[in-house]
Scaffold this motif. Structure first.
Motif, PDB file in Angstrom:
ATOM      1  N   GLN A  96      -1.660 -13.987  -1.439  1.00 36.57           N
ATOM      2  CA  GLN A  96      -1.452 -13.136  -2.603  1.00 36.57           C
ATOM      3  C   GLN A  96      -0.400 -12.062  -2.319  1.00 36.57           C
ATOM      4  O   GLN A  96       0.501 -11.823  -3.130  1.00 36.57           O
ATOM      5  N   LEU A  97      -0.513 -11.409  -1.166  1.00 37.08           N
ATOM      6  CA  LEU A  97       0.420 -10.336  -0.839  1.00 37.08           C
ATOM      7  C   LEU A  97       1.825 -10.881  -0.605  1.00 37.08           C
ATOM      8  O   LEU A  97       2.817 -10.263  -1.017  1.00 37.08           O
ATOM      9  N   ILE A  98       1.931 -12.012   0.059  1.00 33.52           N
ATOM     10  CA  ILE A  98       3.248 -12.610   0.278  1.00 33.52           C
ATOM     11  C   ILE A  98       3.913 -12.946  -1.054  1.00 33.52           C
ATOM     12  O   ILE A  98       5.102 -12.668  -1.269  1.00 33.52           O
ATOM     13  N   GLN A  99       3.149 -13.526  -1.978  1.00 31.82           N
ATOM     14  CA  GLN A  99       3.737 -13.870  -3.266  1.00 31.82           C
ATOM     15  C   GLN A  99       4.122 -12.630  -4.057  1.00 31.82           C
ATOM     16  O   GLN A  99       5.159 -12.603  -4.729  1.00 31.82           O
ATOM     17  N   ASP A 101       5.096  -9.828  -2.746  1.00 32.31           N
ATOM     18  CA  ASP A 101       6.334  -9.358  -2.129  1.00 32.31           C
ATOM     19  C   ASP A 101       7.520 -10.175  -2.628  1.00 32.31           C
ATOM     20  O   ASP A 101       8.601  -9.638  -2.884  1.00 32.31           O
ATOM     21  N   ARG A 102       7.323 -11.471  -2.803  1.00 35.98           N
ATOM     22  CA  ARG A 102       8.404 -12.341  -3.263  1.00 35.98           C
ATOM     23  C   ARG A 102       8.778 -12.050  -4.710  1.00 35.98           C
ATOM     24  O   ARG A 102       9.961 -11.905  -5.036  1.00 35.98           O
ATOM     25  N   VAL A 103       7.814 -11.963  -5.597  1.00 29.66           N
ATOM     26  CA  VAL A 103       8.158 -11.755  -7.012  1.00 29.66           C
ATOM     27  C   VAL A 103       8.722 -10.366  -7.266  1.00 29.66           C
ATOM     28  O   VAL A 103       9.422 -10.142  -8.257  1.00 29.66           O
ATOM     29  N   SER A 104       8.429  -9.412  -6.360  1.00 27.78           N
ATOM     30  CA  SER A 104       8.980  -8.067  -6.506  1.00 27.78           C
ATOM     31  C   SER A 104      10.296  -7.882  -5.773  1.00 27.78           C
ATOM     32  O   SER A 104      10.883  -6.798  -5.815  1.00 27.78           O
ATOM     33  N   GLY A 105      10.760  -8.910  -5.069  1.00 34.19           N
ATOM     34  CA  GLY A 105      11.990  -8.782  -4.313  1.00 34.19           C
ATOM     35  C   GLY A 105      11.857  -7.910  -3.085  1.00 34.19           C
ATOM     36  O   GLY A 105      12.809  -7.237  -2.675  1.00 34.19           O
ATOM     37  N   GLY A 106      10.674  -7.903  -2.466  1.00 34.46           N
ATOM     38  CA  GLY A 106      10.473  -7.134  -1.234  1.00 34.46           C
ATOM     39  C   GLY A 106      10.146  -5.683  -1.474  1.00 34.46           C
ATOM     40  O   GLY A 106      10.542  -4.821  -0.686  1.00 34.46           O
ATOM     41  N   ARG A 107       9.350  -5.390  -2.507  1.00 35.72           N
ATOM     42  CA  ARG A 107       9.046  -3.996  -2.846  1.00 35.72           C
ATOM     43  C   ARG A 107       7.593  -3.611  -2.598  1.00 35.72           C
ATOM     44  O   ARG A 107       7.155  -2.535  -2.995  1.00 35.72           O
ATOM     45  N   LEU A 108       6.830  -4.450  -1.916  1.00 34.92           N
ATOM     46  CA  LEU A 108       5.398  -4.222  -1.770  1.00 34.92           C
ATOM     47  C   LEU A 108       5.069  -3.257  -0.642  1.00 34.92           C
ATOM     48  O   LEU A 108       5.654  -3.325   0.444  1.00 34.92           O
ATOM     49  N   ASP A 109       4.078  -2.388  -0.869  1.00 40.37           N
ATOM     50  CA  ASP A 109       3.388  -1.613   0.163  1.00 40.37           C
ATOM     51  C   ASP A 109       1.906  -1.922   0.047  1.00 40.37           C
ATOM     52  O   ASP A 109       1.310  -1.730  -1.027  1.00 40.37           O
ATOM     53  N   ALA A 110       1.290  -2.393   1.133  1.00 36.10           N
ATOM     54  CA  ALA A 110      -0.101  -2.824   1.106  1.00 36.10           C
ATOM     55  C   ALA A 110      -0.976  -1.805   1.822  1.00 36.10           C
ATOM     56  O   ALA A 110      -0.911  -1.673   3.044  1.00 36.10           O
ATOM     57  N   GLY A 111      -1.785  -1.087   1.068  1.00 31.88           N
ATOM     58  CA  GLY A 111      -2.759  -0.168   1.641  1.00 31.88           C
ATOM     59  C   GLY A 111      -4.114  -0.832   1.754  1.00 31.88           C
ATOM     60  O   GLY A 111      -4.600  -1.440   0.799  1.00 31.88           O
ATOM     61  N   LEU A 112      -4.727  -0.733   2.929  1.00 28.08           N
ATOM     62  CA  LEU A 112      -6.018  -1.368   3.186  1.00 28.08           C
ATOM     63  C   LEU A 112      -7.001  -0.355   3.756  1.00 28.08           C
ATOM     64  O   LEU A 112      -6.621   0.570   4.474  1.00 28.08           O
ATOM     65  N   ALA A 113      -8.274  -0.572   3.431  1.00 29.78           N
ATOM     66  CA  ALA A 113      -9.361   0.199   4.034  1.00 29.78           C
ATOM     67  C   ALA A 113     -10.591  -0.692   4.085  1.00 29.78           C
ATOM     68  O   ALA A 113     -10.542  -1.860   3.687  1.00 29.78           O
ATOM     69  N   GLN A 114     -11.714  -0.136   4.578  1.00 30.88           N
ATOM     70  CA  GLN A 114     -12.888  -0.957   4.826  1.00 30.88           C
ATOM     71  C   GLN A 114     -13.918  -0.922   3.704  1.00 30.88           C
ATOM     72  O   GLN A 114     -14.873  -1.696   3.718  1.00 30.88           O
ATOM     73  N   GLY A 115     -13.770  -0.044   2.690  1.00 32.02           N
ATOM     74  CA  GLY A 115     -14.740   0.038   1.607  1.00 32.02           C
ATOM     75  C   GLY A 115     -15.918   0.922   1.953  1.00 32.02           C
ATOM     76  O   GLY A 115     -16.194   1.198   3.120  1.00 32.02           O
ATOM     77  N   TRP A 116     -16.645   1.361   0.909  1.00 29.78           N
ATOM     78  CA  TRP A 116     -17.778   2.262   1.138  1.00 29.78           C
ATOM     79  C   TRP A 116     -18.969   2.015   0.213  1.00 29.78           C
ATOM     80  O   TRP A 116     -20.072   2.504   0.459  1.00 29.78           O
ATOM     81  N   SER A 117     -18.793   1.263  -0.865  1.00 32.25           N
ATOM     82  CA  SER A 117     -19.849   1.105  -1.857  1.00 32.25           C
ATOM     83  C   SER A 117     -20.807  -0.025  -1.475  1.00 32.25           C
ATOM     84  O   SER A 117     -20.411  -1.186  -1.362  1.00 32.25           O
TER      85      SER A 117
END
Length: 313
Positions: A96-99, A101-117
Protein backbone atom coordinates in the motif's frame (compact mmCIF):
# COMPACT_ATOMS: atom_id res chain seq x y z
CA UNK A 1 -1.65 21.29 7.06
CA UNK A 2 -3.90 18.60 8.48
CA UNK A 3 -6.38 17.25 5.94
CA UNK A 4 -10.08 17.58 6.90
CA UNK A 5 -10.55 14.06 8.23
CA UNK A 6 -13.01 14.07 11.11
CA UNK A 7 -16.62 15.19 11.37
CA UNK A 8 -19.13 16.56 8.89
CA UNK A 9 -16.69 18.94 7.18
CA UNK A 10 -14.40 16.08 6.06
CA UNK A 11 -16.01 15.54 2.65
CA UNK A 12 -13.97 14.67 -0.47
CA UNK A 13 -14.74 18.09 -1.93
CA UNK A 14 -13.54 19.92 1.18
CA UNK A 15 -10.43 17.75 1.34
CA UNK A 16 -9.49 18.66 -2.23
CA UNK A 17 -10.24 22.34 -1.69
CA UNK A 18 -8.12 22.60 1.47
CA UNK A 19 -5.30 20.53 -0.06
CA UNK A 20 -5.10 22.66 -3.19
CA UNK A 21 -5.25 25.90 -1.21
CA UNK A 22 -2.48 24.70 1.10
CA UNK A 23 -0.31 23.78 -1.89
CA UNK A 24 -0.93 27.15 -3.55
CA UNK A 25 -0.07 29.00 -0.33
CA UNK A 26 3.27 27.22 0.03
CA UNK A 27 2.49 24.70 2.72
CA UNK A 28 5.02 21.89 2.67
CA UNK A 29 2.88 18.89 3.52
CA UNK A 30 -0.60 17.46 4.09
CA UNK A 31 -1.29 15.04 6.95
CA UNK A 32 -3.91 12.48 7.88
CA UNK A 33 -4.24 10.48 11.09
CA UNK A 34 -5.71 7.16 12.23
CA UNK A 35 -8.76 6.29 14.27
CA UNK A 36 -10.16 2.85 13.57
CA UNK A 37 -13.07 2.78 16.03
CA UNK A 38 -15.31 5.03 18.08
CA UNK A 39 -16.26 2.67 20.94
CA UNK A 40 -19.69 3.27 22.41
CA UNK A 41 -18.56 1.61 25.64
CA UNK A 42 -15.02 1.54 26.98
CA UNK A 43 -13.02 1.09 30.15
CA UNK A 44 -10.14 3.02 28.62
CA UNK A 45 -9.50 6.39 30.27
CA UNK A 46 -8.44 7.80 26.88
CA UNK A 47 -12.07 7.61 25.74
CA UNK A 48 -13.62 9.16 28.84
CA UNK A 49 -12.55 12.80 28.54
CA UNK A 50 -15.02 15.44 27.44
CA UNK A 51 -13.21 16.33 24.19
CA UNK A 52 -12.81 12.78 22.91
CA UNK A 53 -16.13 12.42 21.01
CA UNK A 54 -15.65 15.66 19.12
CA UNK A 55 -12.50 14.75 17.24
CA UNK A 56 -12.65 10.97 17.03
CA UNK A 57 -16.22 10.74 15.74
CA UNK A 58 -16.35 9.70 12.09
CA UNK A 59 -12.65 9.68 11.12
CA UNK A 60 -11.97 8.86 7.44
CA UNK A 61 -9.45 6.19 6.36
CA UNK A 62 -6.04 7.89 6.08
CA UNK A 63 -4.22 6.10 3.24
CA UNK A 64 -7.11 6.09 0.78
CA UNK A 65 -7.57 9.78 1.52
CA UNK A 66 -3.92 10.49 0.71
CA UNK A 67 -4.14 8.46 -2.49
CA UNK A 68 -7.18 10.49 -3.50
CA UNK A 69 -5.39 13.77 -2.77
CA UNK A 70 -2.28 12.64 -4.64
CA UNK A 71 -4.33 12.91 -7.82
CA UNK A 72 -5.47 16.45 -6.99
CA UNK A 73 -2.10 17.94 -6.01
CA UNK A 74 1.31 18.21 -7.65
CA UNK A 75 4.09 19.17 -5.22
CA UNK A 76 2.96 19.09 -1.61
CA UNK A 77 4.13 16.09 0.44
CA UNK A 78 1.59 13.60 1.81
CA UNK A 79 2.01 12.24 5.32
CA UNK A 80 0.13 10.05 7.79
CA UNK A 81 0.60 10.74 11.49
CA UNK A 82 0.36 7.97 12.45
CA UNK A 83 -0.61 4.49 11.32
CA UNK A 84 -0.88 1.91 14.09
CA UNK A 85 1.55 -0.60 12.59
CA UNK A 86 0.32 -3.73 14.42
CA UNK A 87 -3.11 -3.41 12.77
CA UNK A 88 -1.65 -4.32 9.35
CA UNK A 89 -0.01 -7.37 7.88
CA UNK A 90 3.37 -5.79 7.09
CA UNK A 91 3.64 -7.16 3.55
CA UNK A 92 0.18 -5.76 2.75
CA UNK A 93 1.05 -2.39 4.26
CA UNK A 94 4.33 -2.29 2.34
CA UNK A 95 2.45 -2.75 -0.93
CA UNK A 96 0.00 0.00 0.00
CA UNK A 97 2.73 2.47 0.96
CA UNK A 98 4.83 1.70 -2.11
CA UNK A 99 1.85 2.29 -4.39
CA UNK A 100 0.98 5.52 -2.59
CA UNK A 101 4.56 6.69 -3.10
CA UNK A 102 4.26 5.83 -6.79
CA UNK A 103 0.94 7.55 -7.47
CA UNK A 104 2.16 10.66 -5.62
CA UNK A 105 5.44 10.80 -7.51
CA UNK A 106 7.56 10.17 -4.40
CA UNK A 107 5.80 12.50 -1.97
CA UNK A 108 4.95 10.09 0.86
CA UNK A 109 5.94 10.39 4.54
CA UNK A 110 4.95 7.34 6.60
CA UNK A 111 4.41 7.88 10.32
CA UNK A 112 4.06 4.73 12.41
CA UNK A 113 3.35 3.95 16.05
CA UNK A 114 2.22 0.98 18.12
CA UNK A 115 -1.37 2.02 19.02
CA UNK A 116 -3.01 2.40 22.42
CA UNK A 117 -6.74 1.57 22.22
CA UNK A 118 -7.71 -1.81 23.72
CA UNK A 119 -10.93 -1.87 21.68
CA UNK A 120 -9.07 -1.35 18.43
CA UNK A 121 -6.65 -4.18 19.21
CA UNK A 122 -9.61 -6.45 19.97
CA UNK A 123 -11.24 -5.45 16.68
CA UNK A 124 -8.18 -6.51 14.66
CA UNK A 125 -7.74 -9.72 16.64
CA UNK A 126 -4.42 -8.91 18.31
CA UNK A 127 -3.23 -8.69 21.92
CA UNK A 128 -1.88 -5.37 23.17
CA UNK A 129 1.01 -7.14 24.86
CA UNK A 130 4.37 -6.81 23.09
CA UNK A 131 2.95 -4.31 20.64
CA UNK A 132 6.20 -2.33 20.62
CA UNK A 133 8.20 -5.43 19.71
CA UNK A 134 5.67 -6.27 17.03
CA UNK A 135 5.86 -2.74 15.62
CA UNK A 136 9.66 -2.79 15.44
CA UNK A 137 9.62 -6.14 13.66
CA UNK A 138 7.05 -4.85 11.18
CA UNK A 139 9.18 -1.76 10.55
CA UNK A 140 12.03 -4.03 9.52
CA UNK A 141 9.78 -5.90 7.06
CA UNK A 142 8.52 -2.61 5.61
CA UNK A 143 12.04 -1.29 5.23
CA UNK A 144 13.27 -4.43 3.50
CA UNK A 145 10.39 -4.49 1.04
CA UNK A 146 10.82 -0.78 0.33
CA UNK A 147 14.59 -0.69 -0.06
CA UNK A 148 15.54 -4.17 -1.34
CA UNK A 149 14.88 -5.59 -4.76
CA UNK A 150 14.52 -9.03 -3.17
CA UNK A 151 13.33 -9.17 0.42
CA UNK A 152 13.13 -11.86 3.10
CA UNK A 153 12.40 -11.87 6.83
CA UNK A 154 11.82 -14.52 9.52
CA UNK A 155 10.74 -13.15 12.87
CA UNK A 156 8.64 -13.75 15.95
CA UNK A 157 5.48 -12.17 14.57
CA UNK A 158 5.78 -12.44 10.81
CA UNK A 159 7.33 -14.45 8.00
CA UNK A 160 8.29 -13.03 4.63
CA UNK A 161 9.51 -15.69 2.19
CA UNK A 162 12.20 -14.55 -0.20
CA UNK A 163 10.34 -12.49 -2.74
CA UNK A 164 10.87 -10.16 -5.65
CA UNK A 165 9.43 -6.77 -4.73
CA UNK A 166 7.58 -5.14 -7.62
CA UNK A 167 6.65 -2.45 -8.37
CA UNK A 168 9.37 -0.33 -6.79
CA UNK A 169 8.74 2.94 -4.88
CA UNK A 170 9.93 6.28 -6.22
CA UNK A 171 11.87 7.25 -3.07
CA UNK A 172 14.85 4.92 -2.55
CA UNK A 173 14.85 5.13 1.25
CA UNK A 174 11.78 4.33 3.33
CA UNK A 175 10.48 7.79 4.44
CA UNK A 176 9.76 6.67 8.01
CA UNK A 177 8.81 8.74 11.04
CA UNK A 178 8.06 7.14 14.40
CA UNK A 179 5.65 8.44 17.01
CA UNK A 180 5.58 8.11 20.77
CA UNK A 181 5.86 10.25 23.88
CA UNK A 182 8.59 8.56 25.92
CA UNK A 183 12.38 8.65 25.99
CA UNK A 184 12.43 5.13 24.56
CA UNK A 185 10.20 6.23 21.68
CA UNK A 186 12.48 9.18 20.89
CA UNK A 187 15.50 6.88 20.97
CA UNK A 188 13.82 4.47 18.53
CA UNK A 189 13.06 7.33 16.17
CA UNK A 190 16.66 8.55 16.21
CA UNK A 191 18.07 5.06 15.79
CA UNK A 192 15.69 3.62 13.19
CA UNK A 193 13.80 6.35 11.35
CA UNK A 194 14.20 9.66 9.57
CA UNK A 195 12.77 11.36 12.61
CA UNK A 196 9.90 11.71 15.05
CA UNK A 197 6.31 12.90 14.74
CA UNK A 198 4.55 14.24 17.81
CA UNK A 199 1.13 13.44 19.19
CA UNK A 200 -1.32 16.30 19.54
CA UNK A 201 -1.41 18.65 22.50
CA UNK A 202 2.36 18.86 23.04
CA UNK A 203 4.11 21.66 24.86
CA UNK A 204 7.25 23.51 23.84
CA UNK A 205 9.18 21.78 26.64
CA UNK A 206 8.03 18.34 25.45
CA UNK A 207 9.12 19.08 21.89
CA UNK A 208 12.48 20.34 23.13
CA UNK A 209 13.02 17.12 25.09
CA UNK A 210 11.93 14.98 22.14
CA UNK A 211 14.15 16.82 19.65
CA UNK A 212 17.14 16.41 21.95
CA UNK A 213 16.37 12.74 22.58
CA UNK A 214 15.96 11.94 18.88
CA UNK A 215 19.17 13.66 17.85
CA UNK A 216 21.25 12.21 20.67
CA UNK A 217 20.02 8.73 19.75
CA UNK A 218 20.91 9.34 16.10
CA UNK A 219 24.46 10.33 17.08
CA UNK A 220 24.86 7.25 19.27
CA UNK A 221 23.78 5.12 16.31
CA UNK A 222 26.38 6.75 14.05
CA UNK A 223 23.79 8.74 12.12
CA UNK A 224 23.61 12.46 11.39
CA UNK A 225 21.65 14.36 14.03
CA UNK A 226 21.23 17.23 11.56
CA UNK A 227 19.28 14.97 9.20
CA UNK A 228 16.65 14.10 11.80
CA UNK A 229 13.16 15.48 11.25
CA UNK A 230 11.04 16.59 14.21
CA UNK A 231 7.46 17.00 13.04
CA UNK A 232 4.96 18.66 15.39
CA UNK A 233 1.19 18.32 15.12
CA UNK A 234 -0.26 21.71 16.06
CA UNK A 235 -3.76 21.03 17.35
CA UNK A 236 -5.20 24.46 16.59
CA UNK A 237 -8.01 26.10 18.55
CA UNK A 238 -8.32 29.48 16.87
CA UNK A 239 -10.11 32.27 18.71
CA UNK A 240 -9.57 35.44 20.66
CA UNK A 241 -6.31 36.59 22.22
CA UNK A 242 -5.77 34.58 25.41
CA UNK A 243 -3.82 35.39 28.52
CA UNK A 244 -0.83 33.68 30.05
CA UNK A 245 -0.98 29.97 30.77
CA UNK A 246 -2.80 29.10 27.55
CA UNK A 247 -1.96 25.78 25.85
CA UNK A 248 0.12 25.99 22.65
CA UNK A 249 -1.84 26.72 19.46
CA UNK A 250 -4.81 28.09 21.37
CA UNK A 251 -5.69 31.75 20.82
CA UNK A 252 -5.29 34.38 18.15
CA UNK A 253 -3.51 34.17 14.81
CA UNK A 254 -0.54 36.08 16.24
CA UNK A 255 -0.34 33.78 19.25
CA UNK A 256 -0.44 30.67 17.08
CA UNK A 257 2.21 32.11 14.77
CA UNK A 258 4.39 32.75 17.83
CA UNK A 259 3.84 29.16 19.00
CA UNK A 260 5.02 27.86 15.62
CA UNK A 261 8.23 29.88 15.90
CA UNK A 262 8.81 28.66 19.45
CA UNK A 263 8.52 25.06 18.28
CA UNK A 264 11.10 25.71 15.57
CA UNK A 265 13.37 27.44 18.09
CA UNK A 266 13.50 24.31 20.30
CA UNK A 267 14.23 21.92 17.46
CA UNK A 268 11.12 21.25 15.35
CA UNK A 269 11.84 21.03 11.64
CA UNK A 270 8.17 21.12 10.65
CA UNK A 271 4.89 22.14 12.27
CA UNK A 272 1.58 21.24 10.69
CA UNK A 273 -1.72 22.86 11.57
CA UNK A 274 -4.52 20.44 12.43
CA UNK A 275 -8.05 21.74 12.96
CA UNK A 276 -9.56 18.25 13.31
CA UNK A 277 -9.42 18.48 17.10
CA UNK A 278 -11.45 21.68 17.55
CA UNK A 279 -15.11 20.94 18.48
CA UNK A 280 -16.14 24.15 16.72
CA UNK A 281 -14.83 22.63 13.48
CA UNK A 282 -15.54 18.90 13.87
CA UNK A 283 -18.13 18.64 16.65
CA UNK A 284 -21.51 16.99 15.98
CA UNK A 285 -23.21 20.39 15.89
CA UNK A 286 -20.61 22.17 13.78
CA UNK A 287 -21.72 23.68 10.47
CA UNK A 288 -19.50 22.25 7.66
CA UNK A 289 -19.55 25.50 5.66
CA UNK A 290 -18.67 27.50 8.76
CA UNK A 291 -15.86 25.09 9.62
CA UNK A 292 -14.39 25.41 6.13
CA UNK A 293 -14.57 29.21 6.23
CA UNK A 294 -12.89 29.30 9.63
CA UNK A 295 -10.05 27.11 8.44
CA UNK A 296 -9.60 28.87 5.09
CA UNK A 297 -9.15 32.18 6.90
CA UNK A 298 -6.49 30.66 9.12
CA UNK A 299 -4.79 28.94 6.17
CA UNK A 300 -4.22 32.27 4.51
CA UNK A 301 -3.23 34.11 7.68
CA UNK A 302 -0.72 31.45 8.73
CA UNK A 303 0.79 30.76 5.30
CA UNK A 304 4.24 29.43 6.12
CA UNK A 305 7.78 30.59 5.76
CA UNK A 306 9.42 27.84 3.76
CA UNK A 307 12.00 25.81 5.70
CA UNK A 308 14.08 23.03 4.14
CA UNK A 309 13.21 19.46 5.14
CA UNK A 310 16.19 17.10 5.54
CA UNK A 311 16.35 14.56 2.74
CA UNK A 312 15.58 10.95 3.60
CA UNK A 313 18.64 8.72 4.00
Amino acid sequence: MGVPLSGAWATPGTQVRVAQQAEALGYQSLWTFTRLLFPLQSNDAEWSSDFQPAFHYGVAEPLITLGFLAGHTERIRLGVSVLNAPFFAPAVLAKQLIQLDRVSGGRLDAGLAQGWSEEEFRAVGLPMERRVARTLEYVEVLRRMWEQDQAEFHGEFTELPRTLVRPRPVQPAFPLLLGGSTEKAWARAGRLAQGWVSPGFVTVAEVADAASGVRQAAERAGRSADDMRVVVRATVFLGEQLGSGRPPFNGSINQIRSDIEQMHDVGATEVFLDFNFDPRVVGPGADPAGSLGRVEEALSALAPTRRPVPAAR
